[in-house]
Scaffold this motif. Structure first.
Motif, mmCIF file in Angstrom:
data_model
loop_
_atom_site.group_PDB
_atom_site.id
_atom_site.type_symbol
_atom_site.label_atom_id
_atom_site.label_comp_id
_atom_site.label_asym_id
_atom_site.label_seq_id
_atom_site.Cartn_x
_atom_site.Cartn_y
_atom_site.Cartn_z
ATOM 1 N N LEU A 1 0.292 77.397 -32.421
ATOM 2 C CA LEU A 1 1.048 76.483 -31.866
ATOM 3 C C LEU A 1 0.134 75.301 -30.804
ATOM 4 C CD1 LEU A 1 3.767 77.170 -30.764
ATOM 5 C CD2 LEU A 1 3.509 78.935 -29.056
ATOM 6 N N ASP A 2 -0.760 75.114 -31.285
ATOM 7 C CA ASP A 2 -1.724 74.360 -30.175
ATOM 8 C C ASP A 2 -2.431 72.932 -31.408
ATOM 9 O OD1 ASP A 2 -3.477 75.926 -30.504
ATOM 10 O OD2 ASP A 2 -4.765 75.594 -29.229
ATOM 11 N N LEU B 1 -1.650 60.747 -45.298
ATOM 12 C CA LEU B 1 -0.404 60.848 -44.382
ATOM 13 C C LEU B 1 -0.339 59.741 -43.980
ATOM 14 C CD1 LEU B 1 -0.026 64.458 -42.020
ATOM 15 C CD2 LEU B 1 1.489 63.144 -43.597
ATOM 16 N N LEU C 1 6.560 68.190 -45.766
ATOM 17 C CA LEU C 1 5.413 68.650 -45.285
ATOM 18 C C LEU C 1 5.602 70.254 -45.345
ATOM 19 C CD1 LEU C 1 3.070 68.669 -43.502
ATOM 20 C CD2 LEU C 1 4.685 67.726 -41.714
ATOM 21 N N ILE D 1 3.708 77.822 -38.635
ATOM 22 C CA ILE D 1 3.532 77.135 -36.759
ATOM 23 C C ILE D 1 3.232 78.576 -36.718
ATOM 24 C CG2 ILE D 1 3.645 76.231 -34.864
ATOM 25 C CD1 ILE D 1 5.455 74.122 -35.970
ATOM 26 N N ARG E 1 -7.642 69.466 -35.731
ATOM 27 C CA ARG E 1 -6.156 69.784 -35.549
ATOM 28 C C ARG E 1 -5.661 68.874 -36.716
ATOM 29 N NH1 ARG E 1 -5.941 68.473 -29.089
ATOM 30 N NH2 ARG E 1 -4.209 70.057 -28.377
ATOM 31 N N PHE F 1 -2.955 66.831 -36.896
ATOM 32 C CA PHE F 1 -2.516 65.767 -36.605
ATOM 33 C C PHE F 1 -3.642 65.211 -35.884
ATOM 34 C CE2 PHE F 1 1.671 68.394 -38.138
ATOM 35 C CZ PHE F 1 1.781 67.681 -38.510
ATOM 36 N N GLU F 2 -4.018 64.213 -35.776
ATOM 37 C CA GLU F 2 -5.312 63.797 -35.500
ATOM 38 C C GLU F 2 -5.219 61.724 -35.704
ATOM 39 O OE1 GLU F 2 -6.196 63.615 -32.258
ATOM 40 O OE2 GLU F 2 -7.032 66.006 -32.674
ATOM 41 N N GLY F 3 -4.065 60.795 -34.536
ATOM 42 C CA GLY F 3 -4.464 60.313 -35.052
ATOM 43 C C GLY F 3 -3.398 59.270 -35.694
ATOM 44 N N MET F 4 -2.650 60.337 -36.007
ATOM 45 C CA MET F 4 -1.366 59.981 -37.217
ATOM 46 C C MET F 4 -0.649 58.902 -36.409
ATOM 47 S SD MET F 4 -0.516 62.001 -39.137
ATOM 48 C CE MET F 4 -2.266 61.882 -39.195
ATOM 49 N N PRO G 1 2.783 56.435 -36.104
ATOM 50 C CA PRO G 1 3.713 56.925 -35.084
ATOM 51 C C PRO G 1 4.892 55.404 -35.974
ATOM 52 C CG PRO G 1 2.459 55.229 -33.498
ATOM 53 C CD PRO G 1 1.744 55.704 -34.600
ATOM 54 N N ILE H 1 11.161 60.953 -40.725
ATOM 55 C CA ILE H 1 11.058 62.763 -40.697
ATOM 56 C C ILE H 1 11.680 63.695 -40.603
ATOM 57 C CG2 ILE H 1 9.606 64.616 -40.223
ATOM 58 C CD1 ILE H 1 6.894 63.233 -38.693
#
Lengths: 206, 206
Positions: free
Chosen positions: B12-13, B151, B159, B163, B173, B175-178, B180, B185
């Motif tokens: 969840l996090d 990505l 995808l 979760i 994580r 999703f890091e540095g996605m 935007p 989506i």
């Protein structure tokens, strides 16, 4: 007995707000993208006492559900400062407890919204909010750091999380530094609409 | 034409793995908690060629769906190294392209699993995987950093995200540095089961 609830939207990559938030840039400018599912709902605009919205859909039902069960609010000082400059009069129709180091007299609005400024911590705010809520629930309104504080104190009973399918990339994450052993988490309900996915979790303190 | 897909579980996090991952500590020790929904499914154990599982449920259907549509895999070197010491022979039943700086001859297993070691980047791996997949889809298997690379290159079409309602607190994580602005989506499907919520997204490159 009052439950302590959280209701907020995050991006798919977990962001609650963007960068450089402040009164001149609420939520770091990402609110429109994160909350597109709210903006189209008449229920949302009715609740914030403004004109707007085109739909009465599932998203709106959930907005009403959470407003209706809430009898008092707790929020952090920075969220309050962002809202103070823009919220409609009597937005909350309830007592709102603002966590701050600032000493300040209560701000009593026309109607039933009263802001109280609490200097002695979250437990104190909670005790006062419980009295105000009179059996209804207490919503920890935000921002993210205030929600984290309540989560890691083991105080949250339910979490409504709206996962909006966008990437934000940088900013303030909702879940940062979570204690992995504090709760057993159960999925109560999941509803997906076009613009978001509504997750409703029960958190049971271990 | 082959689609490029990702299928993985996060907490969840937002964590894909815990801390200090390595061959002696795959996924930083969090796999059992993240994948409890898989572990109970007979389909999962059949796919990894081991005995196990007690159920044939919705979670298992989704496991089969993704295995069945996949015709080739791409993974990062660290994920490969974690798996090399523990995976069953012929686990993938397909060609697997490992992104690495190491020069290494292909590892041809009994059956139909072949590992190829690619030294010249993700586009090259993708081109070779496309030939192997022969019209089926290409799964970017992991780890998180490899998935992020695909990505942010705008290369992912779908995808599958599971979760799991736990907090992990620290680690890697997904999703890091996605970026935007890379995708629109869309939510294709959401299925909630007792142990996880299955999100299926379409990513449309802008």
């Amino acid at each position: 007995m009052s439950k302590i609830i959280v209701d907020c939207a995050i991006s798919l990559d977990g962001y609650f707000a963007g960068e450089q938030r402040g009164p001149g840039n609420p939520m770091g400018g990402v609110s429109g993208r994160l909350h597109a599912w709210m903006m189209k709902e008449k229920a949302f605009w009715r609740r914030i006492k403004m004109e707007g919205g085109t739909e009465d859909g599932k998203d709106g039902e959930l907005i009403n559900e959470v407003f209706d069960r809430t009898g008092a609010y707790i929020m952090g000082k920075r969220m309050f400062e962002e809202g103070e400059v823009s919220w409609a009069e009597d937005l909350y129709e309830a007592d709102v407890y603002v966590l701050t180091h600032e000493k300040r007299d209560p701000w009593i609005q026309k109607g039933s919204t009263r802001f109280f400024f609490i200097n002695d911590g979250i437990e104190s705010a909670l005790e006062k909010a419980r009295a105000s809520a009179n059996g209804k629930d207490i919503r920890i309104q935000g921002g993210a750091i205030t929600i984290q504080e309540f989560l890691n104190a083991g105080l949250i009973d339910e979490l409504y999380l709206h996962i909006t399918p966008i990437f934000i990339g940088k900013g303030i994450r909702l879940f940062e530094g979570m204690d992995p052993d504090k709760y057993e988490i159960q999925v109560l309900q999941v509803d997906s609409t076009e613009l978001t996915t509504h997750m409703h979790y029960r958190l049971i303190r271990k």
